[in-house]
Enzyme design. Structure first.
Site, mmCIF file in Angstrom:
data_model
loop_
_atom_site.group_PDB
_atom_site.id
_atom_site.type_symbol
_atom_site.label_atom_id
_atom_site.label_comp_id
_atom_site.label_asym_id
_atom_site.label_seq_id
_atom_site.Cartn_x
_atom_site.Cartn_y
_atom_site.Cartn_z
ATOM 1 N N GLU A 229 6.673 3.581 -2.670
ATOM 2 C CA GLU A 229 6.329 2.726 -3.822
ATOM 3 C C GLU A 229 4.919 2.958 -4.358
ATOM 4 O O GLU A 229 4.699 2.952 -5.571
ATOM 5 C CB GLU A 229 6.584 1.244 -3.460
ATOM 6 C CG GLU A 229 5.409 0.423 -3.127
ATOM 7 C CD GLU A 229 5.731 -1.063 -2.928
ATOM 8 O OE1 GLU A 229 6.439 -1.400 -1.973
ATOM 9 O OE2 GLU A 229 5.225 -1.874 -3.717
ATOM 10 N N SER A 336 4.385 -9.211 -6.681
ATOM 11 C CA SER A 336 4.602 -10.444 -5.909
ATOM 12 C C SER A 336 3.372 -10.652 -5.056
ATOM 13 O O SER A 336 2.747 -11.709 -5.042
ATOM 14 C CB SER A 336 5.828 -10.310 -5.007
ATOM 15 O OG SER A 336 6.936 -9.855 -5.722
ATOM 16 N N SER A 339 -1.449 -4.959 -3.905
ATOM 17 C CA SER A 339 -1.886 -3.774 -3.168
ATOM 18 C C SER A 339 -3.089 -3.172 -3.867
ATOM 19 O O SER A 339 -3.125 -3.104 -5.101
ATOM 20 C CB SER A 339 -0.765 -2.720 -3.131
ATOM 21 O OG SER A 339 0.140 -2.992 -2.099
ATOM 22 N N ARG A 351 -4.289 3.505 0.436
ATOM 23 C CA ARG A 351 -4.203 2.040 0.269
ATOM 24 C C ARG A 351 -5.353 1.440 1.063
ATOM 25 O O ARG A 351 -5.379 1.541 2.281
ATOM 26 C CB ARG A 351 -2.866 1.512 0.778
ATOM 27 C CG ARG A 351 -2.670 0.011 0.492
ATOM 28 C CD ARG A 351 -1.333 -0.487 1.035
ATOM 29 N NE ARG A 351 -1.007 -1.828 0.559
ATOM 30 C CZ ARG A 351 -1.382 -2.962 1.149
ATOM 31 N NH1 ARG A 351 -2.135 -2.933 2.236
ATOM 32 N NH2 ARG A 351 -1.033 -4.132 0.639
#
Ligand SMILES: Nc1ncnc2c1ncn2[C@@H]1O[C@H](COP(=O)(O)OP(=O)(O)OP(=O)(O)O)[C@@H](O)[C@H]1O
Ligand SMILES: CC(C)(CO)[C@@H](O)C(=O)NCCC(=O)O
Length: 527
Positions: A229, A336, A339, A351
């Protein structure tokens, strides 16, 4: 910096089976207005269309590429053998399904369907493009108006706000989304409309690409080709920023001055800041000194964080160029959850953090407090709200500015802090607008604060804020822009994306393309 591939654990790239958890048991939230997935979403989609899905915790985003078939890659008439790589048959060999809707005039002057099927503009895609919800059977009684209302919201979400992107000489990208809990319905429609020929992989990303993998296969006969993702997100941002006209934008520096930003009451220079930091580092470690040092640090930081209440600014935005203008940059994807990635080059990222206080926190808390049922409703409420009725401000505590520490009276000292006072809670419950605005400020400011810390730690000067939380959410975007500009003294700027929530789906679409397929090459060569 390590590339994403080295950092993604094996479990992320190996498809995961759901075992025997089929069939799907997905029920809409009990209080939600039930609006069915719009079947016109899929009707009229070209057999050559390419899809990318980003199946998130809240929304499933869909990017759809409708290619332009030019003379060079147009299929020859059936008599023209041998079969070339660009022939209709070769497309079908490549698992492209035959069109489910034939053109009105089924044959052309060559006695072949080919030109009409493959040429741009002949086949009627209007239903898909306009995304007008197809009228369906309506429930009895009061359900009807609820449904109508909900459809209007859906229509707005799917229709007006995400412009298609035309890539000259190659085709057009369309952007859609629906709530993830409607997946069962989507799968049924996918099957009904033969979205992709059985056996052809569909590019998908997001947590749902793993969670629903078996459902796609067993219910719709579709194989998901899964892409990570965050890799998809970065790839999609890169592609959109490069190809979509005026895709990335920022609010011009200083556009919030004279209303939006209040000058710190006690300005400190960078030199002074460094000096204080050094002093702190060399100070005694006794607990008393340590707590004094912390206080000092908080106070000093606070000087850099004086952002005044309502944002008044020009609505002008400055369009940016391609991703080359951005590297290195931080991505703060507000879905939601949130990140945070540091991106150094195309497909090279890490990340670096995240927070669970994200878009669904805003929507969840607002709906719990106000009974609103949709994101659009929540945002509309917030637009009309006055959060100072809910939040405890510095002025409420000090009776004015906290001058010594540079905290303006209007600074929020404690989100929702006023509600503990007698009678306030009852009053607040009568004003859903104020509550929604307070939730929005709380979530957005918290994200901004974390983003700023990460930007400093990563040494970047640009932060790309993405994710559907920013969809038509001018309030949040302006707040973030103000905060970044103010806290960094103009050194770090907030950048936004027009197709804010669709970068992941765009990346998923790119991941599934085959460089040997002429249709796929249309997009791949552009990327
Ligand atoms: N029509 C909508 N319905 C629900 N939420 C919406 C809608 N439009 C915007 N939002 C906002 O967007 C958020 C979801 O954003 P996004 O689609 O980027 O995340 P996601 O992919 O579902 O989540 P995650 O990436 O964390 O799995 C919601 O929490 C809400 O704040
Ligand atoms: C779990 C994901 C990556 C799913 O998109 C996202 O919702 C997220 O980053 N949440 C925040 C998780 C954290 O606290 O870092």
């Amino acid at each position: 910096m390590t590339s994403w591939k080295a950092r993604v654990p094996a479990a992320l790239v190996v498809p995961n089976s759901l075992g025997d958890s089929l069939p799907l048991h997905m029920t809409p939230p009990p209080d939600s207005l039930v609006s069915p997935v719009d079947s016109s979403f899929l009707e009229g989609a070209s057999s050559l269309a390419r899809f990318g899905l980003d199946i998130g915790g809240t929304l499933c985003k869909v990017v759809f590429f409708e290619p332009i078939i030019t003379a060079e890659i147009q299929a020859p008439a059936p008599s023209e053998t041998p079969k070339s790589r660009f022939s209709r048959e070769s497309f079908e060999d490549d698992n492209v399904v035959a069109p489910s809707v034939e053109p009105d005039d089924a044959s052309n002057s060559n006695g072949s369907h080919e030109n009409e099927i493959w040429s741009d503009g002949k086949k009627d895609f209007s239903m898909f493009k306009s995304s007008k919800p197809t009228p369906k059977g309506v429930n009895k009684g009061g359900e009807r108006s609820k449904r109508e209302h909900s459809r209007q919201l859906d229509r707005k979400m799917w229709n007006s706000s995400h412009d298609p992107v035309h890539i000259p000489g190659r085709g057009t990208l369309y952007f859609k989304c629906f709530e993830t809990w409607k997946m069962e319905e989507f799968l049924a429609l996918t099957k009904e409309h033969s979205l992709v020929k059985k056996g052809r992989a569909l590019g998908a990303t997001g947590g749902g690409a793993r969670k629903f993998k078996d459902h796609f296969e067993q219910i719709a006969g579709l194989q998901l080709e899964r892409a990570d993702e965050l890799y998809s997100l970065v790839r999609g941002i890169d592609f959109l920023a490069r190809h979509a006209h005026q895709e990335s934008f920022e609010y011009p520096a200083g556009s919030f001055r004279g209303g939006a930003i209040q000058r710190p009451l006690k300005e400190i220079s960078d030199d002074e800041y460094e000096l204080q930091a050094e002093r702190r580092a060399s100070s005694s470690t006794s607990s008393q000194d340590r707590s004094k040092s912390n206080e000092d640090m908080n106070g000093t930081e606070a000087l850099r964080r004086v952002v005044k209440g309502p944002v008044l600014a020009t609505s002008d935005i400055e369009r940016l160029g391609g991703p080359q203008d951005l590297y290195p940059y931080l991505v703060v994807n507000i879905g939601s959850g949130v990140s945070i990635l540091r991106v150094d080059a195309a497909e090279r990222f890490e990340r670096v953090g995240g927070t669970s206080l994200g878009g669904s926190t805003f929507l969840g808390l607002t709906s719990a407090l106000t009974n609103c049922t949709t994101f659009e409703e929540a945002i509309n409420l917030a637009r009309e709200g006055d959060s100072t009725q809910i939040d405890m401000l510095v002025g409420d505590i000090y009776g004015g500015d906290y001058t010594e520490m540079g905290l303006a009276a209007t600074t929020v000292a404690s989100s929702f802090g006023k509600l503990v006072q007698p009678g306030r809670r009852e009053a607040a419950m009568q004003t859903p607008q104020h509550l929604s605005k307070a939730v929005l400020l709380m979530v957005t400011n918290n994200i901004g604060s974390i983003a700023m810390l990460h930007a400093r730690a990563a040494g970047v000067h640009q932060i790309m804020f993405t994710g559907s939380f920013l969809h038509e959410n001018e309030l949040a975007m302006r707040l973030l822009a103000v905060a970044m500009e103010f806290w960094s003294k103009g050194n770090i700027k907030a950048v936004f994306l027009r197709h804010e929530g669709h970068a992941g789906a765009m990346g998923a679409l790119l991941s599934t393309l085959d460089p040997l397929n002429p249709i796929d090459k249309l997009l791949l060569d552009a990327s």
